[in-house]
Design an enzyme around this catalytic site. Sequence first.
Site, short mmCIF file in Angstrom:
data_model
loop_
_atom_site.label_atom_id
_atom_site.label_comp_id
_atom_site.label_asym_id
_atom_site.label_seq_id
_atom_site.Cartn_x
_atom_site.Cartn_y
_atom_site.Cartn_z
N ARG A 297 69.94 35.73 44.64
CA ARG A 297 69.57 35.80 46.51
C ARG A 297 70.20 37.03 46.96
O ARG A 297 71.21 36.60 46.83
CB ARG A 297 69.11 34.35 46.94
CG ARG A 297 68.81 33.65 46.39
CD ARG A 297 68.23 32.30 47.32
NE ARG A 297 67.35 31.45 47.31
CZ ARG A 297 67.47 30.71 46.92
NH1 ARG A 297 68.34 30.11 45.49
NH2 ARG A 297 65.65 30.00 46.15
N ARG A 333 66.98 39.98 43.18
CA ARG A 333 66.28 38.92 44.65
C ARG A 333 65.64 40.88 45.46
O ARG A 333 67.05 41.00 46.10
CB ARG A 333 65.11 38.03 44.89
CG ARG A 333 63.93 38.13 45.89
CD ARG A 333 64.28 36.97 46.21
NE ARG A 333 65.01 36.34 47.45
CZ ARG A 333 65.31 34.72 47.72
NH1 ARG A 333 64.10 33.98 47.25
NH2 ARG A 333 65.80 34.95 48.47
N GLU A 434 54.97 33.99 45.44
CA GLU A 434 55.32 32.78 46.88
C GLU A 434 54.45 32.47 47.70
O GLU A 434 54.68 31.48 48.43
CB GLU A 434 57.31 33.07 47.42
CG GLU A 434 56.90 34.33 48.16
CD GLU A 434 58.40 33.75 47.87
OE1 GLU A 434 59.34 33.50 48.32
OE2 GLU A 434 59.26 35.43 47.80
N ASN A 457 59.12 27.04 46.24
CA ASN A 457 59.79 26.72 47.50
C ASN A 457 58.55 27.31 49.15
O ASN A 457 58.30 26.16 49.59
CB ASN A 457 61.41 26.95 48.02
CG ASN A 457 62.06 26.26 47.09
OD1 ASN A 457 62.12 25.67 45.85
ND2 ASN A 457 63.10 27.12 46.97
N ASP A 458 57.96 27.94 48.92
CA ASP A 458 57.65 28.85 49.87
C ASP A 458 56.18 28.61 49.27
O ASP A 458 55.37 28.23 50.09
CB ASP A 458 58.04 30.21 49.95
CG ASP A 458 59.43 30.55 50.59
OD1 ASP A 458 59.26 29.30 51.42
OD2 ASP A 458 59.91 31.29 50.30
N ARG A 468 59.44 24.39 55.04
CA ARG A 468 59.79 23.53 54.36
C ARG A 468 61.47 23.04 54.67
O ARG A 468 62.29 22.21 54.34
CB ARG A 468 60.31 24.80 53.28
CG ARG A 468 61.10 25.63 53.82
CD ARG A 468 60.98 27.14 53.03
NE ARG A 468 62.57 26.95 51.74
CZ ARG A 468 62.48 27.75 51.08
NH1 ARG A 468 61.93 28.56 50.88
NH2 ARG A 468 64.06 28.03 50.40
C1 PEP Z 1 61.07 29.82 46.28
O1 PEP Z 1 60.49 30.79 47.87
O2 PEP Z 1 61.12 28.97 45.70
C2 PEP Z 1 62.70 30.18 46.11
C3 PEP Z 1 62.40 30.67 45.12
O3 PEP Z 1 63.25 31.34 47.07
P1 PEP Z 1 63.60 30.47 48.25
O4 PEP Z 1 63.95 29.21 48.21
O5 PEP Z 1 64.87 31.98 48.62
O6 PEP Z 1 63.21 31.03 49.68
MG MG Z 2 61.03 32.28 49.00
#
Ligand code: PEP
Ligand code: MG
Length: 572
Positions: A297, A333, A434, A457-458, A468
């Site tokens: 990140r 990323r 995502e 996650n997204d 989230r």
């Molecule tokens: C996600 O969205 O799953 C991801 C890996 O990126 P971040 O948690 O940084 O949004």
């Molecule tokens: Mg993400």
Amino acid sequence: MQQLFHGLSAAPGVGIGNLYKYSPIPADDSGGTPAPPVGDPEDEWERFLAARLLVDEELARLAQIGQTATAEIFLVHREILHDSTLTEAVRAAIDSGSDATSATRQATGQLVKLFQDLSDQYFASRATDIRDVGQRLVYRLGGITSARQLNPLPNGTILLAEDLTPFDTTHLDQAHVVGIALAASTPTAHTAILARSLGIPLVCSAGAEILQLHSGMFAVVDGIRGRLLVDPDEETLEQYELTRSRLRRFQAEALSHSHEPALTPDGERIPVRVNVNSREDLLHIHSNGAEGIGLLRTENLFQHRTSAPTISEQLDAYQDVHSYTNSHSLTVRLLDIGGDKPVSYLQQPAEANPFLGVRGIRLLLRHPQMLIDQARALVELAHNVSPVSRIRILIPMISKVNEVQQTLDLLNEVPGYLHCRQQLGTLEVGVLIEVPSAALLAHHLAPQVDFLSIGTNDLAQYTLAADRVNSAVATLATPLDPSVLRLIALTCEAGRANGISVAICGEIGGDPSVQPLLLGLGLNEISVAGPAVPMVKSAIRRVDMDSARALAAKALKCSRAQEIHQLLHDFG
Ligand code: PEP
Ligand code: MG
């Protein structure tokens, strides 16, 4: 009598011990300490400035060496520390006769209240950060703070609280805490990330009822199933003691094999890599046997500055990170800022719904020079690496096919990009899946790129329309919902049809129990938090691919997340 509270699993493991209920001292409360004699206002002001310097040094150190998994939060705290509203309020209180400690309490208390009253959730959540900075200052000024309540603690403590701030967590008596149960918070909050990296089982979102419990009660934190059990009956306790010792054995065993590859019994080789947010995460790569970095990140590098980092500053940073990969690949990323993570020098207008706003690639396509500069640094790095330790550029927040095309058009113009990608084989480009539309259109995206990576996650947040970071909807946003699994399956199908690899880099990838499902769905690579690598590798080594595919097929027919949990439970 046994009492059971359901929450969410935020850090795995089982903790057995006595509850310790923690109620932070409000920022503006003196905790009953008699006020120290007030010195001359200039002396009190000097005391404040000296304390502020110490706090600043402490925060800078934490941000750099990363005592928590996220350096970013400490950089935000440094900004608050130097904020003129806070400083002026302290000065005014001192000038009207307060000592430095009371003035700091008053000023931070007023600011906390102001932010708490704002209806915007982002600003309201800043109140926790201000309280945190206030605590650090008061601590340095010699006043009572919550830290005194958290360290030392008796051996075998289960910490019970509404929530914890990063200050609380860094001052926690980590050696003696065997579990944490929080009424609020979510598995993606900073405390959860920290607990995972410390290996402390954590259950969050357990509800306000747990705050009725008392210190000293005997309890079990079940970080695997997300439960808090108080006063367990004899049989339940015995089972948990067994699970705990079995887990400890598995962990020790997994660590002793962590440098071996993750190979299923049928010979499927699954690279297990790490997600890197801060410098501290780099240290996990070698010790846990990870095969490079599956998600770097890059936001930290761009935030909390007055201008964007230059190409050579970026190159230095990426070279440094690459040196930790032990000749494995590094997935970087592209900048995923915007929305709730603003950068001051871009002067973005405030947005009502930042997660649905100008974020990730949407922002970069509006500021193409930022994208080009980041790519230039990465291409330069790719010129000097071998194909095995190649650089993989990952494009975040793609929701439309033409965004990929526009990004590739810009990348194609970067000198050396095509040479590295086509001749040297040291550079790849991939899309982060995502957003549901990207998963649904993965078969159109896959032919344009070298790999796909799924950010669950997204993906869960956007598929289930559940923020989230909002604990009120935390149970909705699970990647183990059948809707999300179908999107993962579609993405894997698109990867397979186009002969490209599909990775997962969301938090769910770190759960050993879901590996059969992930591999059965067709994932080829896993990227997880550093400490999870050994157990994930060990779980993969037990996956029989035929049974895993049958499990995935059953899961895709389910209509509820609970049925999928049951399937996983029966499977393993
Ligand atoms: C996600 O969205 O799953 C991801 C890996 O990126 P971040 O948690 O940084 O949004
Ligand atoms: Mg993400």
